[in-house]
Design a protein around this motif. Structure first.
Motif, PDB file in Angstrom:
ATOM      1  N   GLY A 190       0.812  -1.209   0.000  1.00 31.50           N
ATOM      2  CA  GLY A 190       0.000   0.000   0.000  1.00 31.50           C
ATOM      3  C   GLY A 190       0.845   1.258   0.000  1.00 31.50           C
ATOM      4  N   TRP A 191       0.195   2.349  -0.384  1.00 28.77           N
ATOM      5  CA  TRP A 191       0.764   3.682  -0.275  1.00 28.77           C
ATOM      6  C   TRP A 191      -0.133   4.520   0.630  1.00 28.77           C
ATOM      7  N   THR A 246      -3.703   4.218  -1.733  1.00 29.39           N
ATOM      8  CA  THR A 246      -3.993   3.142  -2.674  1.00 29.39           C
ATOM      9  C   THR A 246      -3.283   1.878  -2.233  1.00 29.39           C
ATOM     10  N   ALA A 247      -3.766   0.736  -2.711  1.00 30.92           N
ATOM     11  CA  ALA A 247      -3.144  -0.542  -2.379  1.00 30.92           C
ATOM     12  C   ALA A 247      -3.360  -1.518  -3.518  1.00 30.92           C
ATOM     13  N   GLY A 298      -3.871  -8.460  -8.985  1.00 24.97           N
ATOM     14  CA  GLY A 298      -5.097  -8.482  -9.757  1.00 24.97           C
ATOM     15  C   GLY A 298      -6.140  -7.468  -9.327  1.00 24.97           C
ATOM     16  N   SER A 299      -6.001  -6.951  -8.116  1.00 24.40           N
ATOM     17  CA  SER A 299      -6.977  -5.981  -7.607  1.00 24.40           C
ATOM     18  C   SER A 299      -6.265  -4.798  -6.986  1.00 24.40           C
ATOM     19  N   THR A 300      -6.813  -3.622  -7.238  1.00 25.33           N
ATOM     20  CA  THR A 300      -6.286  -2.405  -6.645  1.00 25.33           C
ATOM     21  C   THR A 300      -7.400  -1.642  -5.956  1.00 25.33           C
ATOM     22  N   TYR A 301      -7.028  -0.799  -5.021  1.00 23.77           N
ATOM     23  CA  TYR A 301      -7.983  -0.092  -4.190  1.00 23.77           C
ATOM     24  C   TYR A 301      -7.474   1.333  -4.039  1.00 23.77           C
ATOM     25  N   LEU A 340      -6.931  -4.057   3.330  1.00 27.22           N
ATOM     26  CA  LEU A 340      -5.831  -3.267   2.790  1.00 27.22           C
ATOM     27  C   LEU A 340      -5.970  -1.770   3.051  1.00 27.22           C
ATOM     28  N   TYR A 341      -7.067  -1.338   3.669  1.00 22.89           N
ATOM     29  CA  TYR A 341      -7.338   0.080   3.788  1.00 22.89           C
ATOM     30  C   TYR A 341      -6.770   0.743   5.047  1.00 22.89           C
ATOM     31  N   THR A 342      -6.456  -0.041   6.051  1.00 26.47           N
ATOM     32  CA  THR A 342      -6.058   0.556   7.323  1.00 26.47           C
ATOM     33  C   THR A 342      -4.572   0.404   7.569  1.00 26.47           C
TER      34      THR A 342
END
Length: 128
Positions: A35-36, A49-50, A56-59, A109-111
């Motif tokens: 992640g960034w 972002t991650a 295959g998946s980004t957020y 992946l968000y925290t």
């Protein structure tokens, strides 16, 4: 232990682009999400972002959708952040982070607490 080294920050005018890189060593890079995050002066560190372990998946956080793109090259143990159409409000120190557990994706992946290893940060300054 994992070592993360960011590069590519700098000063750019609004509307310009930068590409950040994060080189990882010390662990099986390809099985971990990356992640960034960023932290502006006087503000808390925030998710940007991650990318999941497979690539295959980004957020993305809403404020960077359509402008920032995260990618990874598992052969080079490197994750990238391509930043286009930069705005003054993107000014911050940008941190690369490696997830604490393998094979993760989605909401995990968000925290910031989900990441165990962090780079030293690279400054991005966008002038108006």
């Amino acid at each position: 232990q994992v070592q993360l080294v960011e590069s590519g920050g700098g000063l750019v005018q609004a509307g310009g682009s930068l590409r950040l890189s994060c080189a990882a060593s010390g662990r099986t890079f390809r099985t971990y999400a990356m992640g960034w995050f960023r932290q502006a002066p006087g503000k808390e560190r925030e998710f940007v972002t991650a990318i999941d372990w497979s690539g295959g998946s980004t957020y993305n956080t809403d404020s960077v959708k359509g402008r920032f793109t995260i990618s990874r090259d598992n052969g080079k143990n490197t994750v990238y952040l391509q930043m286009n159409s930069l705005k003054p409000e993107d000014t911050a120190v940008y941190y690369c982070a490696a997830h604490r557990s393998p094979y993760n994706s989605g909401i995990y992946l968000y925290t910031a607490e989900s990441y165990a290893f962090w780079g030293q940060g690279t400054q991005v300054t966008v002038s108006s």
